[in-house]
Design a protein around this motif. Structure first.
Motif, PDB file in Angstrom:
ATOM      1  N   SER A   1      86.150  49.680  79.410  1.00  9.67           N
ATOM      2  CA  SER A   1      85.436  48.883  80.417  1.00  9.67           C
ATOM      3  C   SER A   1      84.952  47.547  79.894  1.00  9.67           C
ATOM      4  CB  SER A   1      84.224  49.680  80.942  1.00  9.67           C
ATOM      5  OG  SER A   1      84.604  50.960  81.382  1.00  9.67           O
ATOM      6  N   ARG A   2      85.574  47.053  78.843  1.00 11.64           N
ATOM      7  CA  ARG A   2      85.096  45.812  78.243  1.00 11.64           C
ATOM      8  C   ARG A   2      85.071  44.655  79.245  1.00 11.64           C
ATOM      9  NH1 ARG A   2      86.368  43.310  72.303  1.00 11.64           N
ATOM     10  NH2 ARG A   2      85.141  41.425  72.564  1.00 11.64           N
TER      11      ARG A   2
ATOM     12  N   LYS B   1      79.495  45.955  86.050  1.00 13.17           N
ATOM     13  CA  LYS B   1      79.633  47.378  86.329  1.00 13.17           C
ATOM     14  C   LYS B   1      79.408  48.219  85.071  1.00 13.17           C
ATOM     15  CE  LYS B   1      82.898  46.845  90.170  1.00 13.17           C
ATOM     16  NZ  LYS B   1      84.263  47.174  90.664  1.00 13.17           N
ATOM     17  N   LEU B   2      79.475  47.589  83.903  1.00 16.40           N
ATOM     18  CA  LEU B   2      79.271  48.293  82.636  1.00 16.40           C
ATOM     19  C   LEU B   2      77.795  48.289  82.273  1.00 16.40           C
ATOM     20  CD1 LEU B   2      80.370  49.593  80.001  1.00 16.40           C
ATOM     21  CD2 LEU B   2      80.605  47.263  79.098  1.00 16.40           C
TER      22      LEU B   2
ATOM     23  N   LYS C   1      79.361  40.768  72.711  1.00 13.72           N
ATOM     24  CA  LYS C   1      80.647  41.434  72.913  1.00 13.72           C
ATOM     25  C   LYS C   1      80.898  41.781  74.373  1.00 13.72           C
ATOM     26  CE  LYS C   1      83.569  44.813  70.593  1.00 13.72           C
ATOM     27  NZ  LYS C   1      83.659  45.761  69.467  1.00 13.72           N
ATOM     28  N   TYR C   2      79.813  42.094  75.110  1.00 16.53           N
ATOM     29  CA  TYR C   2      79.944  42.485  76.525  1.00 16.53           C
ATOM     30  C   TYR C   2      79.062  41.537  77.340  1.00 16.53           C
ATOM     31  CZ  TYR C   2      81.750  46.554  74.106  1.00 16.53           C
ATOM     32  OH  TYR C   2      82.472  47.374  73.268  1.00 16.53           O
ATOM     33  N   LEU C   3      79.635  40.398  77.682  1.00 12.17           N
ATOM     34  CA  LEU C   3      78.848  39.282  78.200  1.00 12.17           C
ATOM     35  C   LEU C   3      78.122  39.591  79.502  1.00 12.17           C
ATOM     36  CD1 LEU C   3      81.350  36.360  77.459  1.00 12.17           C
ATOM     37  CD2 LEU C   3      79.362  37.078  76.112  1.00 12.17           C
ATOM     38  N   GLN C   4      78.719  40.388  80.388  1.00  9.14           N
ATOM     39  CA  GLN C   4      78.127  40.625  81.700  1.00  9.14           C
ATOM     40  C   GLN C   4      77.530  42.022  81.861  1.00  9.14           C
ATOM     41  OE1 GLN C   4      80.405  39.028  85.137  1.00  9.14           O
ATOM     42  NE2 GLN C   4      81.987  38.503  83.641  1.00  9.14           N
ATOM     43  N   ALA C   5      77.550  42.811  80.815  1.00  5.86           N
ATOM     44  CA  ALA C   5      77.079  44.195  80.927  1.00  5.86           C
ATOM     45  C   ALA C   5      75.573  44.257  81.198  1.00  5.86           C
ATOM     46  CB  ALA C   5      77.387  44.949  79.644  1.00  5.86           C
TER      47      ALA C   5
END
Length: 399
Positions: free
Chosen positions: A249-250, A255-256, A297-301
């Motif tokens: 889910s990267r 949604k993450l 690493k997960y910009l929008q999480a």
């Protein structure tokens, strides 16, 4: 000077001679605010700018005076303090490896500084008794401080690289995965082993990895918690994600959802209850840098910080800040995340419960799920209230 190979040799260059130094090959370090030559071999034309060749005309060395002030107020400091205007963490005498204080100091004008003992709220102030430093004196001390920092950072980097090699070797040679049946710690905490191994004497071993999955150090957990000597910890973490949601889910954007917590038991429980990827930062001091690594690493999480509640600390004499909540709030603010904080009854507080694993053991798995839902609801309510206040302020400004 240390035998460690250095990348920069700092220089004491008076302002009126900066063009001469630049022409001779000197470079400017914007962060240190000092000139330097590349490597340890200084060109002949720049050697006159070495701090050791600069006459010391100071009546008082402010670094020694500030060091004495720090020691008198409980700081555990052996060398000279760094006087660059930035906050530096430091230990207190008798606190072992803990760094429960910080200081900063300035060379501008009359040298001055501040000392903050985290065990109290007061910031102590210091001011030098000597005259204002001349420009050459100030530049000499800046260069010396930058050189000391350069050597220390290189030595620390070398030590951490060596520790990483030891950690990889130890980890590779451990053949048994830790479970509640073979590991006393996991059995006591009533949590599963997620990617952790077992030593011959029954201790749990947790790897400390970076965002590229490289192992830099190890945590050994038994009756006590210990780390590999000279190993790196800042910005490192252990990930609980058996279903590989992070890998799948990267690019899932908002949604993450990723949870970041302090200790292993808390992380294992929160993951088991939510089935969300969970990252272990190992302690409160590492929450901010770990959360930032996840955000990079997960910009929008969505990032949730599973806080500890050190409610006992403000009751001490003198009172201490609630470190668990404070560190969690800082981490959340740093990455635009939210805090999931456990809420304990007065009786549970008397029993010393402070984290999500304590809550699970007191109330059971169903109680943990209920408490997580309540904390999540409270978080959403606070978020809505904050939005409402923001809208009210906007309306007031338009009237």
């Amino acid at each position: 000077m240390s035998e460690t190979t250095i990348e920069k040799t700092y220089l004491s260059v008076p302002f009126e001679q900066k063009d001469e130094a630049k022409e001779a090959g000197a470079l400017w370090d914007k962060s240190a605010k000092a000139w330097f030559a590349k490597g340890p071999d200084v060109p002949p034309a720049l050697r006159k700018f070495l701090p050791m060749n600069e006459a010391d005309r100071s009546l008082e060395d402010p670094r020694s005076a500030f060091r004495d002030f720090l020691r008198e107020n409980g700081a555990d400091l052996t060398g000279l303090p760094v006087m660059d205007g930035k906050w530096h963490r430091i230990g207190l005498a008798g606190d072992g490896k803990e760094q429960n204080a910080s200081y900063r100091a300035f060379l501008d004008g009359v040298p001055n500084g501040q000392f903050k003992n985290f065990k109290g709220d007061e910031i102590l102030k210091w001011q030098g008794t000597g005259p204002e430093l001349s420009a050459p004196q100030k530049q000499k001390m800046i260069a010396e401080a930058a050189q000391t920092r350069e050597v220390r950072e290189k030595e620390r980097a070398d030590e951490q690289q060596a520790a990483a090699k030891r950690a990889f070797g130890i980890w590779a040679n451990l053949k048994t995965w830790a479970t509640p049946d073979n590991c006393p710690y996991l059995g006591r905490k009533q949590v599963r082993g997620f990617g952790v191994k077992l030593t011959d004497d029954g201790r749990m071993v947790v790897p400390l990895r970076d965002d590229a999955n490289r192992i830099w150090s190890l945590q050994f957990v038994g009756d006590d918690k210990n780390y590999l000597k000279q190993g790196r910890k800042e910005g490192l973490f252990h990930t609980i994600d058996p279903n590989k949601q992070l890998e799948k889910s990267r690019d899932a954007g908002p949604k993450l959802t990723v949870i970041v917590g302090e200790g292993y038991a808390t992380g294992a429980d929160v993951h088991a209850a939510t089935n969300l990827p969970t990252v272990i930062a190992f302690d409160g001091d590492n929450l901010v840098s770990t959360a930032k690594a996840i955000r990079a690493k997960y910009l929008q999480a969505n990032i949730l910080i599973a806080a500890d509640d050190d409610h006992h600390l403000p009751l001490k004499s003198p009172p201490l800040p609630n470190k668990g909540l404070k560190c969690a709030q800082r981490a959340a603010e740093a990455v635009g995340g939210k805090v999931l904080a456990p809420s304990f009854t007065p009786e549970e507080k008397k029993r010393g419960l402070t984290d999500w694993n304590d809550l699970k053991q007191a109330r059971g798995q169903d109680g943990l799920l209920t408490a997580l839902r309540e904390s999540f609801t409270a978080m959403q309510r606070e978020q809505q209230q904050a939005r409402g206040k923001g809208l009210e302020r906007e309306r007031e400004m338009t009237l």
